[in-house]
Design a protein around this motif. Structure first.
Motif, short mmCIF file in Angstrom:
data_model
loop_
_atom_site.label_atom_id
_atom_site.label_comp_id
_atom_site.label_asym_id
_atom_site.label_seq_id
_atom_site.Cartn_x
_atom_site.Cartn_y
_atom_site.Cartn_z
N MET A 129 0.83 -1.21 0.00
CA MET A 129 0.00 0.00 0.00
C MET A 129 0.86 1.26 0.00
SD MET A 129 -3.02 -1.14 2.65
CE MET A 129 -3.96 0.39 2.54
N LEU A 130 1.99 1.24 0.70
CA LEU A 130 2.88 2.40 0.69
C LEU A 130 3.50 2.62 -0.68
CD1 LEU A 130 4.58 2.05 4.20
CD2 LEU A 130 2.85 3.72 3.49
N VAL A 131 3.78 1.54 -1.39
CA VAL A 131 4.27 1.68 -2.77
C VAL A 131 3.19 2.35 -3.63
CG1 VAL A 131 4.91 0.41 -4.87
CG2 VAL A 131 5.92 -0.22 -2.67
N ALA A 132 1.96 1.86 -3.53
CA ALA A 132 0.87 2.44 -4.33
C ALA A 132 0.65 3.91 -3.97
CB ALA A 132 -0.41 1.64 -4.11
N SER A 133 0.63 4.21 -2.68
CA SER A 133 0.40 5.61 -2.29
C SER A 133 1.53 6.50 -2.76
CB SER A 133 0.23 5.71 -0.77
OG SER A 133 1.44 5.53 -0.09
N ASN A 134 2.76 5.98 -2.73
CA ASN A 134 3.90 6.78 -3.14
C ASN A 134 3.89 7.07 -4.63
OD1 ASN A 134 6.92 7.43 -3.67
ND2 ASN A 134 6.58 7.60 -1.46
N LEU A 135 3.38 6.14 -5.42
CA LEU A 135 3.24 6.41 -6.86
C LEU A 135 2.36 7.64 -7.08
CD1 LEU A 135 2.81 2.79 -8.22
CD2 LEU A 135 4.61 4.39 -8.87
N PHE A 136 1.24 7.69 -6.36
CA PHE A 136 0.35 8.84 -6.50
C PHE A 136 1.01 10.12 -6.03
CE2 PHE A 136 -2.83 5.50 -6.85
CZ PHE A 136 -3.62 5.99 -7.87
N MET A 137 1.71 10.07 -4.90
CA MET A 137 2.32 11.28 -4.37
C MET A 137 3.44 11.79 -5.27
SD MET A 137 1.43 13.10 -2.01
CE MET A 137 1.88 14.60 -1.24
N THR A 138 4.21 10.87 -5.82
CA THR A 138 5.27 11.28 -6.74
C THR A 138 4.68 12.00 -7.95
OG1 THR A 138 6.69 9.49 -5.98
CG2 THR A 138 7.22 10.45 -8.12
N PHE A 139 3.61 11.45 -8.51
CA PHE A 139 2.94 12.12 -9.62
C PHE A 139 2.36 13.46 -9.17
CE2 PHE A 139 3.21 8.16 -11.94
CZ PHE A 139 3.39 8.61 -13.24
N ALA A 140 1.78 13.52 -7.99
CA ALA A 140 1.19 14.77 -7.50
C ALA A 140 2.24 15.88 -7.41
CB ALA A 140 0.53 14.55 -6.13
N ASN A 171 6.63 0.10 14.52
CA ASN A 171 6.55 1.37 15.23
C ASN A 171 6.67 2.52 14.23
OD1 ASN A 171 9.35 2.00 14.82
ND2 ASN A 171 9.90 0.77 16.60
N VAL A 172 6.53 3.74 14.72
CA VAL A 172 6.52 4.91 13.84
C VAL A 172 7.85 5.06 13.09
CG1 VAL A 172 6.28 7.42 13.77
CG2 VAL A 172 4.81 6.09 15.25
N ALA A 173 8.97 4.81 13.75
CA ALA A 173 10.28 4.92 13.08
C ALA A 173 10.38 3.90 11.95
CB ALA A 173 11.41 4.72 14.08
N GLN A 174 9.93 2.69 12.21
CA GLN A 174 9.97 1.65 11.16
C GLN A 174 9.08 2.03 9.98
OE1 GLN A 174 8.86 -1.43 13.90
NE2 GLN A 174 10.91 -2.32 13.87
N LEU A 175 7.89 2.52 10.28
CA LEU A 175 6.99 2.94 9.19
C LEU A 175 7.61 4.07 8.37
CD1 LEU A 175 3.60 2.83 11.09
CD2 LEU A 175 4.19 1.47 9.07
N LYS A 176 8.24 5.03 9.04
CA LYS A 176 8.84 6.16 8.33
C LYS A 176 10.01 5.72 7.46
CE LYS A 176 9.44 10.34 7.06
NZ LYS A 176 8.56 10.85 6.02
N ILE A 177 10.88 4.88 7.98
CA ILE A 177 12.03 4.42 7.20
C ILE A 177 11.57 3.57 6.02
CG2 ILE A 177 14.10 2.96 7.25
CD1 ILE A 177 14.51 5.73 8.47
N ILE A 178 10.58 2.71 6.24
CA ILE A 178 10.03 1.93 5.13
C ILE A 178 9.51 2.88 4.05
CG2 ILE A 178 8.13 0.40 4.43
CD1 ILE A 178 8.51 -0.98 7.21
N GLN A 179 8.78 3.92 4.48
CA GLN A 179 8.25 4.89 3.51
C GLN A 179 9.37 5.58 2.74
OE1 GLN A 179 5.12 5.62 2.40
NE2 GLN A 179 6.20 6.91 0.98
N GLU A 180 10.45 5.91 3.41
CA GLU A 180 11.57 6.59 2.71
C GLU A 180 12.22 5.67 1.68
OE1 GLU A 180 12.09 9.76 2.81
OE2 GLU A 180 10.63 10.05 4.39
N VAL A 181 12.38 4.40 2.02
CA VAL A 181 12.94 3.45 1.06
C VAL A 181 11.98 3.29 -0.13
CG1 VAL A 181 13.62 1.04 0.68
CG2 VAL A 181 14.36 2.25 2.74
N VAL A 182 10.71 3.18 0.18
CA VAL A 182 9.71 3.09 -0.89
C VAL A 182 9.79 4.32 -1.79
CG1 VAL A 182 7.22 3.16 -1.33
CG2 VAL A 182 8.14 1.51 0.29
#
Length: 128
Positions: free
Chosen positions: A18-29, A77-88
């Protein structure tokens, strides 16, 4: 079915997808208008660009917020979610930049990605 019913390993995998999908939209935005605006052509009004970007970003939020809730319910946890999001972000942005925006490949992109993978390791080290 609620978030609590999803097994933790599956929840983490679904969160990442889901983070990959959401990031595709944000990158285009954030960047679509840079390709749409050709040098020398009359540009779109900034207000139109912002409204179109917000509409695209709304889809990103509709996916990202539940992804983070699922990830938290799956034990991240929040740190793990944030780092995963940054890698994505890096994994989505590099192909976007090359394929959609027409930028040239640079090896520095790989080194940056490897640094992010190191961050994933350190933020998850206690779980490993």
């Amino acid at each position: 079915m609620s978030i609590a019913d999803i097994p933790k390993p599956a929840g983490v995998a679904v969160t990442v997808a889901m983070l990959v999908a959401s990031n595709l939209f944000m990158t285009f935005a954030w960047y679509w208008h840079l390709r749409a605006q050709k040098p020398g052509a009359s540009s779109w009004p900034l207000a139109v660009i912002i409204l179109v970007s917000w509409a695209i970003a709304l889809v990103e939020y509709i996916i990202a917020v539940p992804a983070n809730r699922l990830g938290a319910a799956s034990g991240l946890n929040v740190a793990q979610l944030k780092i995963i999001q940054e890698v994505v972000t890096v994994c989505v942005f590099i192909p976007f930049m090359i394929l959609f925006m027409g930028e040239k490949w640079r090896w520095d992109y790989l080194w940056a990605l490897l640094c992010m993978v190191g961050a994933v390791y350190f933020v998850n080290r206690a779980r490993l």
